[in-house]
Design a protein around this motif. Structure first.
Motif, PDB file in Angstrom:
ATOM      1  N   ARG A   1       0.961  -1.304  -0.072  1.00 45.97           N
ATOM      2  CA  ARG A   1      -0.006   0.040   0.049  1.00 45.97           C
ATOM      3  C   ARG A   1       0.869   1.118   0.004  1.00 45.97           C
ATOM      4  O   ARG A   1       0.488   2.250  -0.541  1.00 45.97           O
ATOM      5  CB  ARG A   1      -0.947  -0.105   1.009  1.00 45.97           C
ATOM      6  N   GLY A   2       2.050   1.303   0.719  1.00 44.43           N
ATOM      7  CA  GLY A   2       2.884   2.456   0.642  1.00 44.43           C
ATOM      8  C   GLY A   2       3.465   2.483  -0.829  1.00 44.43           C
ATOM      9  O   GLY A   2       3.548   3.613  -1.102  1.00 44.43           O
ATOM     10  N   ILE A   3       3.881   1.585  -1.405  1.00 47.26           N
ATOM     11  CA  ILE A   3       4.300   1.571  -2.802  1.00 47.26           C
ATOM     12  C   ILE A   3       3.165   2.158  -3.895  1.00 47.26           C
ATOM     13  O   ILE A   3       3.423   3.058  -4.374  1.00 47.26           O
ATOM     14  CB  ILE A   3       4.916   0.379  -3.265  1.00 47.26           C
ATOM     15  N   LEU A   4       2.041   1.823  -3.552  1.00 44.49           N
ATOM     16  CA  LEU A   4       0.848   2.152  -4.395  1.00 44.49           C
ATOM     17  C   LEU A   4       0.702   3.718  -4.235  1.00 44.49           C
ATOM     18  O   LEU A   4       0.460   4.236  -5.134  1.00 44.49           O
ATOM     19  CB  LEU A   4      -0.490   1.333  -3.909  1.00 44.49           C
ATOM     20  N   TYR A   5       1.016   4.102  -2.967  1.00 43.28           N
ATOM     21  CA  TYR A   5       0.508   5.560  -2.804  1.00 43.28           C
ATOM     22  C   TYR A   5       1.768   6.238  -3.486  1.00 43.28           C
ATOM     23  O   TYR A   5       1.624   7.319  -4.065  1.00 43.28           O
ATOM     24  CB  TYR A   5       0.972   5.711  -1.236  1.00 43.28           C
TER      25      TYR A   5
END
Length: 822
Positions: free
Chosen positions: A613-617
């Motif tokens: 989710r951090g990478i998606l952000y």
């Protein structure tokens, strides 16, 4: 919350079979409530899949009894019948009344609760479905008379609804409990409002707006950017033939169960249970700006500023005394009049303009107009009653002709909001804007901002001079853009303040050391623990990385990214100040034979999902498009709850291209073992570079082994060994014995499958990180088979690239990379 309609008809033959079974059964567990079969204390009704039960329960710290539905155990109660009419003892029972209603009666045979439907049925029965819906049927016709999903309490599960019918006014609403021990109707409720552009409202005492999600645009709520990834997969809006509009969610995996509830404090809580094991339990984090109308009419709220409320340009506080006392609810009024007026022939004289505010929560009470963005702007320009407008590709043109209420400035997400502003206040050129901003800064006494500008300029001069180096590292921003990016309102720390916090940078407080210099633990005077990254004077790379990190991370804010608190720039000192991470970095756990025992599969999956989710952000949801380029276990920090946070943005790049590669042939930086082949060999990087690194990380987390230190007779890397075991159908052999539990095997094997998809040799074959997230949460159920992975055998480093191996497991709390092939 939401929610497909329940089954309308119940097979009569099934009832006959059940009734025969009931007559023969002496068990304390029954399977339906009828007029002759009561549900008494310590008895339960069980769904066909046995996951859900209906029975009487008593909350903790209470003596009252309630008829409730729970999932697996009474820790997960999803519905309560008599929440406001509790039984005082265990003598009560549930049955079907002679009028056909489901009722609860006390020991004196007095009805204390009823389904209360008008029906001519004298023969009905209540059955608990696998979905968790309790349905009251007419036995003769099979028609549904009443169901619990249409009368929820404080919790919603898949296929339930938040609904509203504009024709009849009928709503399906949710009401919080008063407390954890008192499930009676509390102070907060949830309903679907503004049905032309639906949004979910949270109310206090059902009359006062508490907070709202903003309108749904088909993908997310415009006013709640934090909900874009953590909560909204599987959500949709729809309507019935009778005009009922509803929001609903569902899960693809039948073994996955979600409970979304409104807790007594008025916020949302999400619990996800997979294969009967809880793996998500979190609340929507709220701040003061989330509360409805926190800054009043024409006031904008920004949680990152002090004070949090400010008036829009051309406005001033309506009540300056209250405003100075931090009571902002009276809002703002114009101090410069608008010039828009009608001429004698009826045409509009356009003297005002529109000032754009980025990343805004749209105000309440919007109106809509068909047409594109140009039509939206033209309409508002010619209509003096139009005070603001915004455009969203899904919703279309939105405009406001009433007071602008519930405005909020986000660090990311939201929309561009155009506010009607007097022409005299519009500054059309950059020079004029900068001059006016300086005047405002001086008159407001914002000396800290001026200091930051001066310091950042000095640092900029040092950093740009370094770019004459013959390495020729390509940049993603022009000089002007890069300089402007550094001038964020980033708090400044004094050198003496940080020296005191770290005991003069004592060796005992050192958390780790990288190519940039050491990282120290510190404690500020207010008790806040911090991690201080100090640029070493002898560093050959740290200055560039330091500047890059200021540029990149000052723009970012996400629960799975480490938070930058400020910086210090004095003399030759350059330092970055971060939040302190109690549990150090992931490699200190996952590669330690003792520490990794503390990481069960639930924790490991939470870490995997959080990193994704951090990478998606970074790739999709932030205001900048960031390629991290150095994702690895030592750059994943863990907070006190073992939640992951991505750190070390010294090598990150603000990427302005499409999915095509950006060429960087003269200087490959990063960590071998985590680099994809196209970057390590050719200097080409893209979003798929981070996806490859994530795949390596995933396999390391599952196996507890380092990719670069794994050896066997064939000199295979971990990625190569996993690929070999996959082809030999022995993939379970790579699972860390500490988590090798048969109840989790399917989930673990699915993650390994996803990891192999991420490390495929061909870039085009790797999934985007948005697809990876959907795979992880099982929204995408069918996974394609992986193709050939990269670096099957351990690769030797290119002779032109130096490598410095780490001598010990990293335990720094902000962490810069071990220098491997930088």
């Amino acid at each position: 919350m939401g929610f497909l309609s329940h089954t309308n008809y119940f097979p009569i033959t099934t009832l006959l079979i059940f009734s025969t079974f009931y007559s023969c059964s002496n068990s304390s567990s029954i399977h339906a409530i009828t007029s002759t079969r009561f549900l008494k204390n310590n008895e339960t009704i069980t769904s066909n899949n046995t996951n859900l039960k209906l029975g009487f329960y008593t909350p903790s710290n209470s003596t009252n009894r309630y008829l409730a539905i729970w999932y697996l155990s009474q820790s997960y109660v999803i519905w309560i019948a008599n929440r406001d009419q509790p039984l005082q003892d265990s003598s009560g029972f549930a049955t079907i009344h002679k009028d056909g209603n489901l009722v609860i009666m006390n020991g004196q045979n007095i009805i204390i609760w009823s389904s209360n439907v008008s029906t001519n049925s004298t023969n009905s029965t209540a059955e608990l479905h696998d979905s968790g819906n309790l349905v009251l049927y007419d036995v003769i016709s099979g028609q549904s008379l009443w169901d619990s999903f249409s009368h929820p309490t404080d919790a919603a599960v898949p296929t339930m609804r938040v609904a509203s019918n504009p024709n009849t006014g009928k709503k399906i609403e949710y009401v919080s409990r008063k407390s954890d021990s008192d499930p009676s109707s509390g102070f907060f409720s949830v309903s679907l409002e503004r049905l032309d552009t639906p949004e979910v409202f949270f109310w206090y005492n059902k009359t006062r707006p508490h907070w709202r999600t903003g309108p749904w645009n088909g993908r997310f709520f415009l006013g709640t950017p934090r909900l874009t990834t953590e909560y909204l997969y599987g959500w949709r809006f729809d309507h019935d033939s009778d005009g009922t509009i509803y929001v609903t969610y569902s899960v693809a995996d039948p073994n996955d169960f979600g409970i979304l509830s409104i807790i007594p404090s008025g916020t949302l809580k999400l619990v996800r249970i997979l294969n009967k094991v809880e793996y998500v339990n979190l609340e929507v984090d709220q701040n003061e700006c989330d509360f409805y109308g926190a800054c009043g009419a024409f006031g904008s709220c920004d949680n990152s500023t002090i004070p949090i409320c400010s008036c829009l340009k051309g406005f001033e506080p309506k009540n300056s005394v209250e405003w100075n006392m931090k009571n902002w609810t009276s809002g703002c009024v114009r101090n410069v009049a608008l010039q828009c007026e009608n001429s004698s022939n009826g045409s509009v004289v356009e003297q005002d303009g529109f000032l754009v505010y980025h990343n805004m929560k749209v105000p309440d009470l919007l109106e809509r107009l068909n047409g594109d963005q140009n039509k939206c702007r033209d309409y508002c320009s010619k209509n003096c009653s139009c005070l603001a407008y915004a455009y969203d590709s899904y919703i279309g043109c939105m405009y406001w002709s009433k007071d602008l209420i519930d405005l909020q400035q986000f660090p990311y997400g939201g929309v561009d909001l155009y506010i009607r502003t007097p022409h005299s206040l519009l500054i059309t050129d950059e020079k004029g804007r900068g001059k006016k901003a300086l005047i405002i800064a001086i008159t407001a006494g914002a000396i800290g901002i001026i200091t930051l500008v001066v310091c950042a300029y000095i640092l900029w001069q040092k950093w740009t001079s370094k770019q004459t180096d013959t390495r020729g590292q390509p940049q993603n921003l022009s000089s002007g853009e890069q300089k402007q990016t550094t001038l964020e309102e980033l708090p400044l720390f004094e050198f003496e303040q940080l020296a005191t916090a770290t005991n003069d940078f004592h060796l005992s407080n050192m958390l780790g050391k990288g190519g940039f210099g050491p990282v120290y633990k510190g404690k500020l005077e207010n008790g806040q623990e911090i991690a201080v990254k100090r640029l070493a004077k002898a560093s050959t790379q740290g200055l560039e990385e330091f500047m890059n990190e200021v540029v990149v991370i000052s723009k970012l804010q996400h629960r799975n990214l480490v938070r930058l608190l400020g910086c210090c720039i004095e003399g030759d000192e350059q330092m970055l100040v971060y939040e302190f991470m109690q549990n150090k970095s992931l490699d200190a756990f996952i590669f330690d034979p003792l520490q990794r025992k503390d990481l069960d599969w639930k924790k490991r999956f939470n870490i995997i999902e959080g990193i994704a989710r951090g990478i998606l952000y970074l790739h999709r949801d932030s205001r900048l498009r960031i390629i991290h380029r150095d994702l690895k276990a030592s750059n994943i920090l863990l907070d006190d709850q073992m939640n992951p946070k991505i750190s070390d943005f010294g090598l990150a790049r603000i990427f302005k291209g499409s999915d095509d590669y950006e060429v960087n042939t003269k200087r490959v930086v990063g960590t071998y073992g985590y680099m994809p082949p196209e970057y390590a060999m050719e200097g080409l990087f893209s979003e798929k570079s981070d996806v490859y690194s994530f795949g390596v990380l995933l396999l390391e987390i599952v196996s507890g082994r380092k990719n670069t230190s794994f050896y066997n007779d064939d000199s295979l890397s971990l990625v190569g060994f996993a690929w070999k075991q996959w082809n030999e159908e022995k993939i379970a052999s790579i699972i860390d014995p500490e988590i090798n539990d048969p109840s989790f095997e399917n989930s673990i094997l699915r993650c390994i499958h996803i990891g192999l998809l991420c490390v495929q040799e061909l870039t085009k074959e790797r999934p985007a990180i948005s697809t990876v997230v959907l795979m992880l949460i099982s929204e995408i159920t069918q996974l394609p088979p992986p193709k050939k992975v990269a670096f099957v055998h351990k690769e030797s480093l290119p002779c032109s690239t130096s490598s410095q191996k780490s001598q010990s497991v990293s335990n720094n709390n902000v962490t810069l990379s071990e220098v491997e092939g930088r």
